[in-house]
Design a protein around this motif. Structure first.
Motif, PDB file in Angstrom:
ATOM      1  N   GLU A 290       4.486 -26.669 -65.428  1.00 48.57           N
ATOM      2  CA  GLU A 290       3.700 -26.623 -66.659  1.00 48.57           C
ATOM      3  C   GLU A 290       2.527 -25.679 -66.466  1.00 48.57           C
ATOM      4  O   GLU A 290       1.886 -25.674 -65.431  1.00 48.57           O
ATOM      5  CB  GLU A 290       3.180 -28.018 -67.034  1.00 48.57           C
ATOM      6  CG  GLU A 290       4.243 -28.921 -67.568  1.00 48.57           C
ATOM      7  CD  GLU A 290       3.701 -30.238 -68.105  1.00 48.57           C
ATOM      8  OE1 GLU A 290       2.474 -30.462 -68.034  1.00 48.57           O
ATOM      9  OE2 GLU A 290       4.506 -31.040 -68.586  1.00 48.57           O
ATOM     10  N   ARG A 291       2.287 -24.848 -67.481  1.00 49.74           N
ATOM     11  CA  ARG A 291       1.167 -23.920 -67.477  1.00 49.74           C
ATOM     12  C   ARG A 291       0.524 -23.978 -68.852  1.00 49.74           C
ATOM     13  O   ARG A 291       1.146 -24.377 -69.821  1.00 49.74           O
ATOM     14  CB  ARG A 291       1.647 -22.479 -67.244  1.00 49.74           C
ATOM     15  CG  ARG A 291       2.491 -22.236 -66.018  1.00 49.74           C
ATOM     16  CD  ARG A 291       1.713 -21.941 -64.762  1.00 49.74           C
ATOM     17  NE  ARG A 291       0.741 -20.897 -64.808  1.00 49.74           N
ATOM     18  CZ  ARG A 291       0.932 -19.644 -64.479  1.00 49.74           C
ATOM     19  NH1 ARG A 291       2.116 -19.230 -64.108  1.00 49.74           N
ATOM     20  NH2 ARG A 291      -0.047 -18.776 -64.534  1.00 49.74           N
ATOM     21  N   PHE A 292      -0.707 -23.535 -68.941  1.00 48.25           N
ATOM     22  CA  PHE A 292      -1.378 -23.423 -70.224  1.00 48.25           C
ATOM     23  C   PHE A 292      -1.424 -21.964 -70.632  1.00 48.25           C
ATOM     24  O   PHE A 292      -1.589 -21.079 -69.798  1.00 48.25           O
ATOM     25  CB  PHE A 292      -2.808 -23.984 -70.159  1.00 48.25           C
ATOM     26  CG  PHE A 292      -2.848 -25.472 -70.256  1.00 48.25           C
ATOM     27  CD1 PHE A 292      -2.860 -26.100 -71.494  1.00 48.25           C
ATOM     28  CD2 PHE A 292      -2.847 -26.249 -69.114  1.00 48.25           C
ATOM     29  CE1 PHE A 292      -2.883 -27.473 -71.598  1.00 48.25           C
ATOM     30  CE2 PHE A 292      -2.865 -27.635 -69.202  1.00 48.25           C
ATOM     31  CZ  PHE A 292      -2.884 -28.244 -70.441  1.00 48.25           C
ATOM     32  N   ALA A 293      -1.278 -21.725 -71.913  1.00 42.02           N
ATOM     33  CA  ALA A 293      -1.421 -20.378 -72.466  1.00 42.02           C
ATOM     34  C   ALA A 293      -2.463 -20.456 -73.565  1.00 42.02           C
ATOM     35  O   ALA A 293      -2.389 -21.319 -74.439  1.00 42.02           O
ATOM     36  CB  ALA A 293      -0.094 -19.878 -73.022  1.00 42.02           C
ATOM     37  N   GLY A 294      -3.436 -19.578 -73.496  1.00 46.21           N
ATOM     38  CA  GLY A 294      -4.512 -19.561 -74.479  1.00 46.21           C
ATOM     39  C   GLY A 294      -4.486 -18.304 -75.316  1.00 46.21           C
ATOM     40  O   GLY A 294      -3.532 -17.510 -75.266  1.00 46.21           O
TER      41      GLY A 294
ATOM     42  N   GLY B 296       7.168 -25.423 -75.575  1.00 45.09           N
ATOM     43  CA  GLY B 296       5.731 -25.304 -75.737  1.00 45.09           C
ATOM     44  C   GLY B 296       5.235 -26.349 -76.712  1.00 45.09           C
ATOM     45  O   GLY B 296       5.935 -26.691 -77.664  1.00 45.09           O
TER      46      GLY B 296
ATOM     47  N   THR C 292       1.357 -28.387 -78.258  1.00 46.90           N
ATOM     48  CA  THR C 292      -0.087 -28.560 -78.242  1.00 46.90           C
ATOM     49  C   THR C 292      -0.378 -30.032 -78.161  1.00 46.90           C
ATOM     50  O   THR C 292       0.454 -30.863 -78.506  1.00 46.90           O
ATOM     51  CB  THR C 292      -0.743 -27.981 -79.511  1.00 46.90           C
ATOM     52  OG1 THR C 292      -0.234 -28.680 -80.635  1.00 46.90           O
ATOM     53  CG2 THR C 292      -0.461 -26.501 -79.644  1.00 46.90           C
ATOM     54  N   GLU C 293      -1.568 -30.380 -77.709  1.00 44.48           N
ATOM     55  CA  GLU C 293      -1.923 -31.788 -77.616  1.00 44.48           C
ATOM     56  C   GLU C 293      -2.901 -32.176 -78.718  1.00 44.48           C
ATOM     57  O   GLU C 293      -2.553 -32.928 -79.601  1.00 44.48           O
ATOM     58  CB  GLU C 293      -2.451 -32.104 -76.219  1.00 44.48           C
ATOM     59  CG  GLU C 293      -1.322 -31.988 -75.194  1.00 44.48           C
ATOM     60  CD  GLU C 293      -1.755 -32.319 -73.790  1.00 44.48           C
ATOM     61  OE1 GLU C 293      -2.963 -32.274 -73.480  1.00 44.48           O
ATOM     62  OE2 GLU C 293      -0.860 -32.615 -72.983  1.00 44.48           O
TER      63      GLU C 293
ATOM     64  N   SER D  74      -4.513 -23.065 -77.978  1.00 37.69           N
ATOM     65  CA  SER D  74      -3.855 -23.037 -76.671  1.00 37.69           C
ATOM     66  C   SER D  74      -2.646 -23.966 -76.711  1.00 37.69           C
ATOM     67  O   SER D  74      -2.563 -24.863 -77.533  1.00 37.69           O
ATOM     68  CB  SER D  74      -4.813 -23.450 -75.564  1.00 37.69           C
ATOM     69  OG  SER D  74      -5.231 -24.784 -75.745  1.00 37.69           O
ATOM     70  N   MET D  75      -1.718 -23.709 -75.803  1.00 36.63           N
ATOM     71  CA  MET D  75      -0.491 -24.488 -75.725  1.00 36.63           C
ATOM     72  C   MET D  75      -0.183 -24.816 -74.281  1.00 36.63           C
ATOM     73  O   MET D  75      -0.504 -24.039 -73.383  1.00 36.63           O
ATOM     74  CB  MET D  75       0.701 -23.695 -76.270  1.00 36.63           C
ATOM     75  CG  MET D  75       0.629 -23.313 -77.713  1.00 36.63           C
ATOM     76  SD  MET D  75       2.102 -22.388 -78.209  1.00 36.63           S
ATOM     77  CE  MET D  75       3.284 -23.714 -78.316  1.00 36.63           C
ATOM     78  N   LYS D  76       0.464 -25.936 -74.093  1.00 31.79           N
ATOM     79  CA  LYS D  76       1.030 -26.253 -72.790  1.00 31.79           C
ATOM     80  C   LYS D  76       2.465 -25.726 -72.818  1.00 31.79           C
ATOM     81  O   LYS D  76       3.200 -25.961 -73.769  1.00 31.79           O
ATOM     82  CB  LYS D  76       1.026 -27.758 -72.541  1.00 31.79           C
ATOM     83  CG  LYS D  76       1.495 -28.125 -71.132  1.00 31.79           C
ATOM     84  CD  LYS D  76       1.569 -29.616 -70.928  1.00 31.79           C
ATOM     85  CE  LYS D  76       0.192 -30.204 -70.812  1.00 31.79           C
ATOM     86  NZ  LYS D  76       0.227 -31.639 -70.443  1.00 31.79           N
TER      87      LYS D  76
ATOM     88  N   ARG E 230       6.044 -25.586 -70.765  1.00 33.98           N
ATOM     89  CA  ARG E 230       6.850 -26.158 -69.678  1.00 33.98           C
ATOM     90  C   ARG E 230       8.014 -25.212 -69.430  1.00 33.98           C
ATOM     91  O   ARG E 230       8.766 -24.882 -70.337  1.00 33.98           O
ATOM     92  CB  ARG E 230       7.355 -27.538 -70.053  1.00 33.98           C
ATOM     93  CG  ARG E 230       8.122 -28.197 -68.915  1.00 33.98           C
ATOM     94  CD  ARG E 230       8.529 -29.629 -69.217  1.00 33.98           C
ATOM     95  NE  ARG E 230       7.327 -30.440 -69.368  1.00 33.98           N
ATOM     96  CZ  ARG E 230       7.157 -31.307 -70.370  1.00 33.98           C
ATOM     97  NH1 ARG E 230       8.061 -31.452 -71.301  1.00 33.98           N
ATOM     98  NH2 ARG E 230       6.056 -32.029 -70.429  1.00 33.98           N
TER      99      ARG E 230
END
Length: 181
Positions: free
Chosen positions: A11-15, A30, A32-33, A2-4, A6
């Protein structure tokens, strides 16, 4: 993974199996954490789809002239299938040999837009003509960001008052002009 993502100040997450759509001129990033993510990026110039049909005029031309706005993360199996077909076409050595890849890719792109507008057309924002003049500004910045440009120099070049330019740029893109540059 998944990625955050912006998009301007949002900000949204995409999985897995989610699609992130950015139209021309949309500032985005985009990252990742704590996980890894594998993703495909498909970019194309809307003007390559140019033709004289009513469908082009209504659905594709607004993209070409940045008169449309849609920032969304979608999870749609039909659209994902179209995207996967497009990626498969891009990677197909067999199609590259017989020169049909470009035709198949165009077909998949048009199919994507048909399905996309069918399902998400109500979420698309048509930008008024005053806003679309900023498309030239964004295009200039995108082409010249490696040069020594600033909010002041760009606003002067396009004959805007710097404070109005800065305020309007932030309203339209969701990010300050200096940050975008």
């Amino acid at each position: 993974g998944s990625m955050k993502i912006r998009m301007g100040d949002t900000e949204r997450f995409a999985g897995k199996d989610e699609i992130v759509i950015f139209f021309p001129g949309t500032p985005h990033e985009g990252f990742t954490e704590n996980t890894a993510a594998i993703y495909d990026v498909i970019m194309f110039e809307p003007s390559t789809l140019k033709n004289s049909t009513a469908a082009y005029k209504q659905f594709i031309e607004p993209l070409e002239f940045n008169n449309i706005s849609f920032n969304e993360v979608i999870s749609d199996p039909d659209i994902l299938l179209i995207i996967n077909n497009l990626i498969e076409t891009l990677n197909s050595a067999e199609l590259k040999k017989n020169k049909l890849a470009a035709l198949y890719m165009l077909g998949n792109i048009y199919t994507f837009f048909g399905k996309f507008y069918d399902k998400y057309g109500n979420n698309i924002k048509i930008v008024n003509k005053a806003e679309s003049t900023f498309a030239n500004v964004i295009d200039y910045i995108n082409k010249n960001f490696t040069q020594n440009i600033s909010t002041q120099s760009v606003s002067e070049l396009f004959d805007y008052n710097e404070s109005y330019f800065s305020r309007r740029f932030k309203e339209l893109t969701g990010v300050s002009s200096s940050k975008y540059i």
